[in-house]
Design a protein around this motif. Structure first.
Motif, PDB file in Angstrom:
ATOM      1  N   LEU A  57      12.038  -4.953  -2.985  1.00 29.56           N
ATOM      2  CA  LEU A  57      10.853  -4.191  -3.588  1.00 29.56           C
ATOM      3  C   LEU A  57       9.688  -4.276  -2.594  1.00 29.56           C
ATOM      4  O   LEU A  57       9.337  -5.186  -2.285  1.00 29.56           O
ATOM      5  CB  LEU A  57      10.509  -4.855  -4.961  1.00 29.56           C
ATOM      6  N   GLY A  58       9.372  -2.937  -2.348  1.00 32.76           N
ATOM      7  CA  GLY A  58       8.316  -2.878  -1.522  1.00 32.76           C
ATOM      8  C   GLY A  58       7.212  -1.930  -1.934  1.00 32.76           C
ATOM      9  O   GLY A  58       7.258  -1.173  -2.922  1.00 32.76           O
ATOM     10  N   LEU A  59       6.315  -1.412  -0.990  1.00 35.40           N
ATOM     11  CA  LEU A  59       5.139  -0.876  -1.489  1.00 35.40           C
ATOM     12  C   LEU A  59       5.286   0.698  -0.841  1.00 35.40           C
ATOM     13  O   LEU A  59       5.127   0.535   0.442  1.00 35.40           O
ATOM     14  CB  LEU A  59       3.702  -1.388  -1.066  1.00 35.40           C
ATOM     15  N   GLY A  60       5.431   1.474  -1.396  1.00 37.59           N
ATOM     16  CA  GLY A  60       5.508   3.031  -0.692  1.00 37.59           C
ATOM     17  C   GLY A  60       3.882   3.374  -0.628  1.00 37.59           C
ATOM     18  O   GLY A  60       3.127   3.337  -1.302  1.00 37.59           O
ATOM     19  N   THR A  61       3.494   4.266   0.521  1.00 40.28           N
ATOM     20  CA  THR A  61       2.179   4.660   0.709  1.00 40.28           C
ATOM     21  C   THR A  61       2.099   6.143   0.657  1.00 40.28           C
ATOM     22  O   THR A  61       1.020   6.393   1.238  1.00 40.28           O
ATOM     23  CB  THR A  61       1.906   4.052   1.966  1.00 40.28           C
ATOM     24  N   LYS A 121      -9.506   4.552   2.464  1.00 39.02           N
ATOM     25  CA  LYS A 121      -9.845   3.441   1.844  1.00 39.02           C
ATOM     26  C   LYS A 121      -8.658   3.165   0.497  1.00 39.02           C
ATOM     27  O   LYS A 121      -8.499   1.945   0.515  1.00 39.02           O
ATOM     28  CB  LYS A 121     -11.340   3.598   1.366  1.00 39.02           C
ATOM     29  N   ASP A 122      -8.433   4.190   0.149  1.00 41.55           N
ATOM     30  CA  ASP A 122      -7.317   4.017  -1.116  1.00 41.55           C
ATOM     31  C   ASP A 122      -5.996   3.054  -0.596  1.00 41.55           C
ATOM     32  O   ASP A 122      -5.370   2.274  -1.169  1.00 41.55           O
ATOM     33  CB  ASP A 122      -6.844   5.129  -1.742  1.00 41.55           C
ATOM     34  N   CYS A 123      -5.671   3.698   0.445  1.00 45.05           N
ATOM     35  CA  CYS A 123      -4.440   2.944   1.047  1.00 45.05           C
ATOM     36  C   CYS A 123      -4.809   1.665   1.836  1.00 45.05           C
ATOM     37  O   CYS A 123      -3.989   0.784   1.467  1.00 45.05           O
ATOM     38  CB  CYS A 123      -4.028   4.065   2.396  1.00 45.05           C
ATOM     39  N   HIS A 124      -5.852   1.558   2.161  1.00 40.83           N
ATOM     40  CA  HIS A 124      -6.275   0.058   2.944  1.00 40.83           C
ATOM     41  C   HIS A 124      -6.323  -0.855   1.648  1.00 40.83           C
ATOM     42  O   HIS A 124      -5.800  -2.084   1.841  1.00 40.83           O
ATOM     43  CB  HIS A 124      -7.669   0.075   3.477  1.00 40.83           C
ATOM     44  N   GLU A 125      -7.109  -0.586   0.716  1.00 37.53           N
ATOM     45  CA  GLU A 125      -7.198  -1.436  -0.532  1.00 37.53           C
ATOM     46  C   GLU A 125      -5.799  -1.687  -1.015  1.00 37.53           C
ATOM     47  O   GLU A 125      -5.523  -2.616  -1.651  1.00 37.53           O
ATOM     48  CB  GLU A 125      -8.097  -0.716  -1.453  1.00 37.53           C
ATOM     49  N   ALA A 126      -4.988  -0.611  -1.278  1.00 37.24           N
ATOM     50  CA  ALA A 126      -3.717  -0.743  -1.845  1.00 37.24           C
ATOM     51  C   ALA A 126      -2.878  -1.813  -1.174  1.00 37.24           C
ATOM     52  O   ALA A 126      -2.100  -2.808  -1.649  1.00 37.24           O
ATOM     53  CB  ALA A 126      -2.931   0.565  -2.115  1.00 37.24           C
ATOM     54  N   VAL A 127      -2.611  -1.585   0.304  1.00 36.90           N
ATOM     55  CA  VAL A 127      -1.970  -2.546   0.921  1.00 36.90           C
ATOM     56  C   VAL A 127      -2.431  -3.961   0.929  1.00 36.90           C
ATOM     57  O   VAL A 127      -1.703  -4.933   0.734  1.00 36.90           O
ATOM     58  CB  VAL A 127      -1.822  -2.024   2.533  1.00 36.90           C
ATOM     59  N   ILE A 154      11.009   1.518  -3.034  1.00 31.60           N
ATOM     60  CA  ILE A 154       9.608   1.580  -2.547  1.00 31.60           C
ATOM     61  C   ILE A 154       8.749   2.391  -3.246  1.00 31.60           C
ATOM     62  O   ILE A 154       8.063   3.302  -2.842  1.00 31.60           O
ATOM     63  CB  ILE A 154       9.654   2.068  -0.986  1.00 31.60           C
ATOM     64  N   PRO A 155       8.530   2.074  -4.548  1.00 35.51           N
ATOM     65  CA  PRO A 155       7.484   2.738  -5.447  1.00 35.51           C
ATOM     66  C   PRO A 155       6.053   2.723  -4.832  1.00 35.51           C
ATOM     67  O   PRO A 155       5.547   1.613  -4.424  1.00 35.51           O
ATOM     68  CB  PRO A 155       7.675   2.206  -6.635  1.00 35.51           C
ATOM     69  N   LYS A 156       5.446   4.045  -4.758  1.00 37.51           N
ATOM     70  CA  LYS A 156       3.882   4.172  -4.538  1.00 37.51           C
ATOM     71  C   LYS A 156       3.198   3.461  -5.520  1.00 37.51           C
ATOM     72  O   LYS A 156       3.509   3.679  -6.829  1.00 37.51           O
ATOM     73  CB  LYS A 156       3.581   5.569  -4.352  1.00 37.51           C
ATOM     74  N   ALA A 157       2.168   2.638  -5.424  1.00 39.06           N
ATOM     75  CA  ALA A 157       1.394   2.097  -6.363  1.00 39.06           C
ATOM     76  C   ALA A 157      -0.039   1.704  -5.840  1.00 39.06           C
ATOM     77  O   ALA A 157      -0.240   1.098  -4.801  1.00 39.06           O
ATOM     78  CB  ALA A 157       2.032   0.965  -7.031  1.00 39.06           C
TER      79      ALA A 157
END
Length: 274
Positions: A14-18, A24-30, A225-228
């Motif tokens: 299970l991974g994180l899709g971006t 900033k949204d991407c930075h904080e999500a990762v 790799i769902p985006k979240a």
């Protein structure tokens, strides 16, 4: 986190899709995902967020060697010189010496697949990528890559969810010991409206999205790799790992339509019939 092994690498299932996460949204999500226990981050040249992902890799306390990082070269950059230039730019933005997977994002209609894959193999041999792979390759192209060109393909990343069967592609990949990485695993949010999934979710005290992810992740050789963006969504997706579906659940999911493809750009290859 359960992992799959491919081309000598252990990759979290299970991974994180971006995709569509920016700045900033991407930075904080990762950062949030890494703090929560995610160790598989997926980005791409086309997403225009590699710099934000790279900032998060610098800012996290998680050591780089514990993170599986994927990026991809866009289909208009598949000439050897263009791949090299794109790869160097990706590494600079990601602020890392290497990526774990470097993938062809989409096949190009007029590409020289052999020379493109040979360039990726040289990047791997030089230490820039630990493994190489492809995305959006139907069986015919995948066979060409691994059977004719003998490229060490570590994965094929394709759209796969409870509304889109991969009844031909997945068995072929399983026969080759090659993982399928499912993008858009929640059908871009459409799955919550299906009463079948809601019924299964209620039975497991879960959400429809968790059921859809659990269905994917229990399959042999499948990663997702769902985006979240939010911590709540990231935590919910992790919860899918604890759900155990039974035969009745799988039978209900099997009855859902399996021919609904939602990612269909004009440059898509000719898909095999499912």
């Amino acid at each position: 986190m359960e992992s799959l092994t491919t081309q000598g690498l252990n990759v979290p299932r299970l991974g994180l899709g971006t995709f569509k996460l920016q700045g900033k949204d991407c930075h904080e999500a990762v950062l949030s995902a890494l703090a929560m226990g995610y160790r598989h981050i997926d980005t791409a040249e086309m997403y225009a967020n590699e710099d934000a992902v790279g900032d998060a890799l610098e800012d996290t306390a998680v050591p780089r060697e514990q993170i599986h990082l994927t990026t991809k070269v866009w289909w208009t950059n598949l000439a050897p010189d263009a791949i090299r230039k794109a790869f160097d730019q990706s590494l600079a933005k990601l602020k890392t010496d290497y990526v774990d997977f470097y993938l062809i994002h989409w096949p190009a209609p007029d590409m020289n697949l052999a020379s493109a894959l040979e360039t990726l193999m040289r990047i791997r041999d030089d230490g820039g990528a630990r493994a190489i792979g492809v995305c959006n390759f139907p069986i015919a192209l995948l066979k060409q890559a691994i059977e004719d060109i003998n490229a060490p393909i570590a994965c094929n990343q394709v759209e796969y969810h409870a509304l889109l069967g991969q009844s031909k592609l997945l068995p072929y990949m399983q026969s080759k010991g090659m993982p399928l990485t499912a993008y858009a695993p929640l059908a871009q949010g459409r799955l919550a409206s299906f009463p079948e999934l809601k019924a299964i979710a209620d039975k497991h005290d879960a959400t429809a999205a968790q059921i859809a992810l659990a269905w994917l992740l229990e399959q042999d050789g499948v990663m997702a790799i769902p985006k979240a963006r939010s911590e709540a969504s990231q935590k919910s997706n992790l919860g899918a790992l604890d759900i155990k579906l039974d035969q009745d659940d799988r039978a209900l999911i099997a009855k859902l339509p399996k021919n609904q493809r939602f990612v269909t750009p004009a440059f898509s290859p000719e898909w095999d019939e499912e």
